[in-house]
Design a protein around this motif. Structure first.
Motif, PDB file in Angstrom:
ATOM      1  N   GLU A 114     -56.358  28.724 -38.456  1.00 49.48           N
ATOM      2  CA  GLU A 114     -56.632  27.428 -37.835  1.00 49.48           C
ATOM      3  C   GLU A 114     -57.306  27.626 -36.492  1.00 49.48           C
ATOM      4  O   GLU A 114     -56.902  28.476 -35.686  1.00 49.48           O
ATOM      5  N   ALA A 115     -58.360  26.868 -36.227  1.00 48.32           N
ATOM      6  CA  ALA A 115     -59.094  26.952 -34.965  1.00 48.32           C
ATOM      7  C   ALA A 115     -58.580  25.905 -33.993  1.00 48.32           C
ATOM      8  O   ALA A 115     -58.194  24.808 -34.391  1.00 48.32           O
ATOM      9  N   VAL A 116     -58.580  26.274 -32.705  1.00 51.42           N
ATOM     10  CA  VAL A 116     -58.148  25.356 -31.654  1.00 51.42           C
ATOM     11  C   VAL A 116     -59.150  25.404 -30.514  1.00 51.42           C
ATOM     12  O   VAL A 116     -59.882  26.383 -30.344  1.00 51.42           O
ATOM     13  N   THR A 117     -59.174  24.310 -29.741  1.00 49.00           N
ATOM     14  CA  THR A 117     -60.045  24.246 -28.568  1.00 49.00           C
ATOM     15  C   THR A 117     -59.204  24.510 -27.335  1.00 49.00           C
ATOM     16  O   THR A 117     -58.147  23.885 -27.139  1.00 49.00           O
ATOM     17  N   LEU A 118     -59.654  25.468 -26.465  1.00 48.14           N
ATOM     18  CA  LEU A 118     -58.885  25.794 -25.269  1.00 48.14           C
ATOM     19  C   LEU A 118     -59.825  26.286 -24.185  1.00 48.14           C
ATOM     20  O   LEU A 118     -61.036  26.419 -24.388  1.00 48.14           O
ATOM     21  N   LYS A 119     -59.252  26.554 -23.031  1.00 53.93           N
ATOM     22  CA  LYS A 119     -60.011  26.986 -21.855  1.00 53.93           C
ATOM     23  C   LYS A 119     -59.878  28.500 -21.657  1.00 53.93           C
ATOM     24  O   LYS A 119     -58.786  29.068 -21.798  1.00 53.93           O
ATOM     25  N   ILE A 120     -61.015  29.141 -21.350  1.00 56.03           N
ATOM     26  CA  ILE A 120     -61.026  30.538 -20.912  1.00 56.03           C
ATOM     27  C   ILE A 120     -61.667  30.538 -19.535  1.00 56.03           C
ATOM     28  O   ILE A 120     -62.887  30.385 -19.412  1.00 56.03           O
ATOM     29  N   GLY A 121     -60.878  30.628 -18.543  1.00 55.64           N
ATOM     30  CA  GLY A 121     -61.402  30.496 -17.194  1.00 55.64           C
ATOM     31  C   GLY A 121     -61.889  29.077 -16.979  1.00 55.64           C
ATOM     32  O   GLY A 121     -61.139  28.116 -17.142  1.00 55.64           O
ATOM     33  N   ALA A 122     -63.155  28.951 -16.637  1.00 57.92           N
ATOM     34  CA  ALA A 122     -63.742  27.627 -16.426  1.00 57.92           C
ATOM     35  C   ALA A 122     -64.477  27.135 -17.656  1.00 57.92           C
ATOM     36  O   ALA A 122     -65.041  26.039 -17.639  1.00 57.92           O
ATOM     37  N   SER A 123     -64.485  27.944 -18.716  1.00 54.61           N
ATOM     38  CA  SER A 123     -65.250  27.601 -19.913  1.00 54.61           C
ATOM     39  C   SER A 123     -64.326  27.110 -21.022  1.00 54.61           C
ATOM     40  O   SER A 123     -63.168  27.538 -21.116  1.00 54.61           O
ATOM     41  N   GLU A 124     -64.875  26.214 -21.851  1.00 51.31           N
ATOM     42  CA  GLU A 124     -64.137  25.700 -22.991  1.00 51.31           C
ATOM     43  C   GLU A 124     -64.632  26.408 -24.248  1.00 51.31           C
ATOM     44  O   GLU A 124     -65.846  26.550 -24.454  1.00 51.31           O
TER      45      GLU A 124
ATOM     46  N   LEU B 160     -66.137  38.890 -22.315  1.00 53.80           N
ATOM     47  CA  LEU B 160     -64.944  38.196 -21.833  1.00 53.80           C
ATOM     48  C   LEU B 160     -64.657  38.505 -20.368  1.00 53.80           C
ATOM     49  O   LEU B 160     -63.915  37.774 -19.704  1.00 53.80           O
ATOM     50  N   ARG B 161     -65.219  39.680 -19.891  1.00 54.71           N
ATOM     51  CA  ARG B 161     -64.983  40.108 -18.519  1.00 54.71           C
ATOM     52  C   ARG B 161     -63.486  40.222 -18.252  1.00 54.71           C
ATOM     53  O   ARG B 161     -62.765  40.892 -18.986  1.00 54.71           O
ATOM     54  N   GLU B 162     -62.988  39.541 -17.231  1.00 56.56           N
ATOM     55  CA  GLU B 162     -61.581  39.686 -16.891  1.00 56.56           C
ATOM     56  C   GLU B 162     -60.691  38.690 -17.647  1.00 56.56           C
ATOM     57  O   GLU B 162     -59.474  38.676 -17.468  1.00 56.56           O
ATOM     58  N   ASN B 163     -61.279  37.845 -18.477  1.00 53.83           N
ATOM     59  CA  ASN B 163     -60.528  36.803 -19.190  1.00 53.83           C
ATOM     60  C   ASN B 163     -59.931  37.342 -20.484  1.00 53.83           C
ATOM     61  O   ASN B 163     -60.382  38.351 -21.030  1.00 53.83           O
ATOM     62  N   HIS B 164     -58.908  36.637 -20.971  1.00 58.27           N
ATOM     63  CA  HIS B 164     -58.279  36.970 -22.244  1.00 58.27           C
ATOM     64  C   HIS B 164     -58.235  35.719 -23.123  1.00 58.27           C
ATOM     65  O   HIS B 164     -58.139  34.597 -22.614  1.00 58.27           O
ATOM     66  N   LEU B 165     -58.294  35.945 -24.427  1.00 60.28           N
ATOM     67  CA  LEU B 165     -58.131  34.838 -25.364  1.00 60.28           C
ATOM     68  C   LEU B 165     -56.651  34.512 -25.515  1.00 60.28           C
ATOM     69  O   LEU B 165     -55.784  35.344 -25.245  1.00 60.28           O
ATOM     70  N   SER B 166     -56.361  33.283 -25.951  1.00 57.88           N
ATOM     71  CA  SER B 166     -54.979  32.814 -26.097  1.00 57.88           C
ATOM     72  C   SER B 166     -54.402  33.330 -27.414  1.00 57.88           C
ATOM     73  O   SER B 166     -55.038  33.209 -28.469  1.00 57.88           O
ATOM     74  N   PHE B 167     -53.184  33.886 -27.325  1.00 57.91           N
ATOM     75  CA  PHE B 167     -52.540  34.455 -28.508  1.00 57.91           C
ATOM     76  C   PHE B 167     -51.415  33.534 -28.985  1.00 57.91           C
ATOM     77  O   PHE B 167     -50.509  33.192 -28.225  1.00 57.91           O
ATOM     78  N   SER B 168     -51.504  33.132 -30.268  1.00 59.81           N
ATOM     79  CA  SER B 168     -50.459  32.283 -30.876  1.00 59.81           C
ATOM     80  C   SER B 168     -50.210  32.800 -32.287  1.00 59.81           C
ATOM     81  O   SER B 168     -51.000  32.513 -33.205  1.00 59.81           O
ATOM     82  N   PRO B 169     -49.168  33.583 -32.514  1.00 60.56           N
ATOM     83  CA  PRO B 169     -48.940  34.204 -33.830  1.00 60.56           C
ATOM     84  C   PRO B 169     -48.810  33.191 -34.964  1.00 60.56           C
ATOM     85  O   PRO B 169     -49.212  33.453 -36.083  1.00 60.56           O
ATOM     86  N   GLU B 170     -48.236  32.006 -34.651  1.00 62.64           N
ATOM     87  CA  GLU B 170     -48.008  31.021 -35.719  1.00 62.64           C
ATOM     88  C   GLU B 170     -49.296  30.468 -36.304  1.00 62.64           C
ATOM     89  O   GLU B 170     -49.303  29.902 -37.397  1.00 62.64           O
ATOM     90  N   LYS B 171     -50.414  30.592 -35.590  1.00 58.52           N
ATOM     91  CA  LYS B 171     -51.680  30.057 -36.083  1.00 58.52           C
ATOM     92  C   LYS B 171     -52.439  31.050 -36.945  1.00 58.52           C
ATOM     93  O   LYS B 171     -53.459  30.727 -37.527  1.00 58.52           O
ATOM     94  N   SER B 172     -51.944  32.296 -37.026  1.00 55.47           N
ATOM     95  CA  SER B 172     -52.687  33.335 -37.734  1.00 55.47           C
ATOM     96  C   SER B 172     -52.699  33.103 -39.240  1.00 55.47           C
ATOM     97  O   SER B 172     -53.712  33.284 -39.910  1.00 55.47           O
TER      98      SER B 172
END
Length: 460
Positions: free
Chosen positions: A118-128, A102-114
């Motif tokens: 449920e899986a979601v599509t999102l951006k981490i830096g320049a990557s999807e 992950l290097r300096e990036n972090h994953l998106s945290f959403s407690p309601e999805k736990s």
């Protein structure tokens, strides 16, 4: 604006409809591909979460690993073809640990999805990426969350390529489809063009020609047969018109010739008064014959206009009794009437038209019967439908002439040879009036024994 050719209109309509169908199919293909790719990634994420949730524990805010070597495996340390990204956060969403890739990036945290996994599509830096998160428990106590993600770059590239291919193919398919439809439409209407070409060649001089039937069982064959039947009716009508004109000319020319010959004889030299009277009487006879022919022709022409007759309810028994009595007085013949129904017989008909039909039939019966033979008019009901019959014991009609007697000016040779007066128009008028009134007329006859003319009325 010039109107498009029929084949181009057909091709355009078919292409428009097919383009909508293809668009729907392409959309379904893209959606199915997208669903399949996402489902596969989500399934892999689910397998990863199931594998790690039993290997990672939070104990009083400290992370414990059941198998440290699996946590440090290559796919968590480097960015490779299908890397797995993992991050552990506390209840507040603060990062406690994460995979080196992950290097300096972090994953998106959403407690309601736990809770829903449920899986979601999102951006981490320049990557999807495609991300999923699950809660972490220790002895039934909720300690934090495990976040997992998988790269969506290759899948997105695949879906974008598929979309671009479909978008490029779509106009090409539509163009080729239109050209194909145009060609097939042109081939399909070739039989119609052949029909047009053939019918344009048919004129009054070659009305006996017909359009060839290529495929008798399809719609084109039905159209061809309908056109041929129309041509047959036109040819028949034209032939009848020619025959009518010829017969009318002959019927009028004969008495005119007799009248001219008689007058020429009178002026050649002085005659006695008796000779003048005789020739004048002969001239009157010719004039009377022409007048009768002209009157019948005018009556027939009026009926051929096809005017709508006003029908009213008639009680046949009383009506026929009056006509029979009047005809017997006028023609000085015995004419009997018989009713074969025990109840009154009612019909819907035009009174004057029916009177003319019956007068002509009764006059014919008297004309072609011996002076001592009886004429019988009868009426009744058969299967609930009214009918009238005019029966005579006269000379009868040959079987081969039964269908011709209703043609204008037709007269049997035997009748002409016996010099029986007539124009040959009476039955033609009867036929026209019967058709106009919706009455079915038929005849049965035996040579030398008489004839029966029958009128069948429709249900009132």
């Amino acid at each position: 604006m010039k109107k498009l050719a029929y084949k181009e209109r057909i091709a355009g309509r078919l292409t428009l409809v097919t383009s909508g169908i293809i668009l729907v199919v392409f959309g379904i293909i893209y959606l199915v591909a997208n669903y399949t790719v996402v489902s596969n990634i989500d399934r892999e994420l689910g397998l990863e979460t199931d594998k790690h949730k039993d290997q990672i524990f939070l104990v009083n805010g400290d992370i414990r690993f059941l198998h440290m070597d699996e946590w440090q495996e290559m796919e968590h340390s480097q960015i490779q073809l299908n890397p797995i990204f993992i991050e552990i956060v506390d209840l507040e969403g603060k990062s406690m640990d994460r995979s080196p890739n992950l290097r300096e990036n972090h994953l998106s945290f959403s407690p309601e999805k736990s809770e829903q996994k449920e899986a979601v599509t999102l951006k981490i830096g320049a990557s999807e990426v495609r991300q999923m998160q699950i809660p972490l428990f220790n002895e039934g106590k909720h300690e934090g969350y495990l976040l997992l993600a998988k790269s969506f770059e290759d899948s997105r590239e695949l879906l974008n390529n598929l979309r671009n291919v479909l978008l490029i193919l779509y106009p090409g398919i539509l163009l080729s489809l239109f050209l194909t439809m145009r060609y097939l439409a042109g081939k399909s209407i070739e039989p119609i063009q052949e029909i047009i070409r053939k019918t344009n060649q048919i004129t009054q001089s070659n009305l006996n020609e017909r359009v060839p039937v290529a495929e008798p069982n399809d719609e084109i064959g039905q159209l061809t047969r309908s056109i041929n039947e129309l041509l047959e009716r036109l040819e028949s009508a034209l032939n009848r018109e020619k025959q009518f004109t010829s017969d009318a000319s002959h019927e009028l020319r004969t008495p005119l010739s007799v009248l001219r010959g008689t007058l020429e004889v009178l002026i050649r030299k002085p005659r006695t008064s008796e000779e003048y009277v005789e020739k004048i009487k002969a001239s009157f006879a010719s004039i009377d014959r022409m007048s009768a022919t002209i009157d019948q022709l005018l009556a027939l022409a009026r009926e051929e206009k096809g005017k709508n007759l006003i029908k009213e309810e008639l009680e046949l028994i009383t009506f026929l009794e009056e006509i029979t009595d009047q005809s017997a007085k006028d023609l000085h013949r015995k004419i009997s009437f018989r009713c074969e129904s025990g109840v009154p017989v009612f019909v819907k008909a035009n009174e004057k038209s029916l009177q003319m039909i019956l007068s002509n039939l009764i006059q014919n019966a008297v004309k072609y019967s011996g002076t001592q033979s009886e004429i019988l008019v009868k009426t009744g009901l058969q299967e609930g439908l009214p009918y009238i019959e005019i029966c005579d014991e006269g000379m009868g009609i040959s079987p081969e002439h039964l269908e011709k007697i209703f043609d204008p000016f037709f007269r049997e040779k035997e009748v002409v040879d016996r010099s029986i007066a007539g124009t040959g128009l009476g039955l033609a008028i009867v036929k026209k009036l019967a058709l106009e009134s919706g009455i079915k007329i038929s005849v049965s006859s035996k040579k030398g024994k008489g004839s029966v003319f029958r009128l069948d009325f429709p249900l009132s």
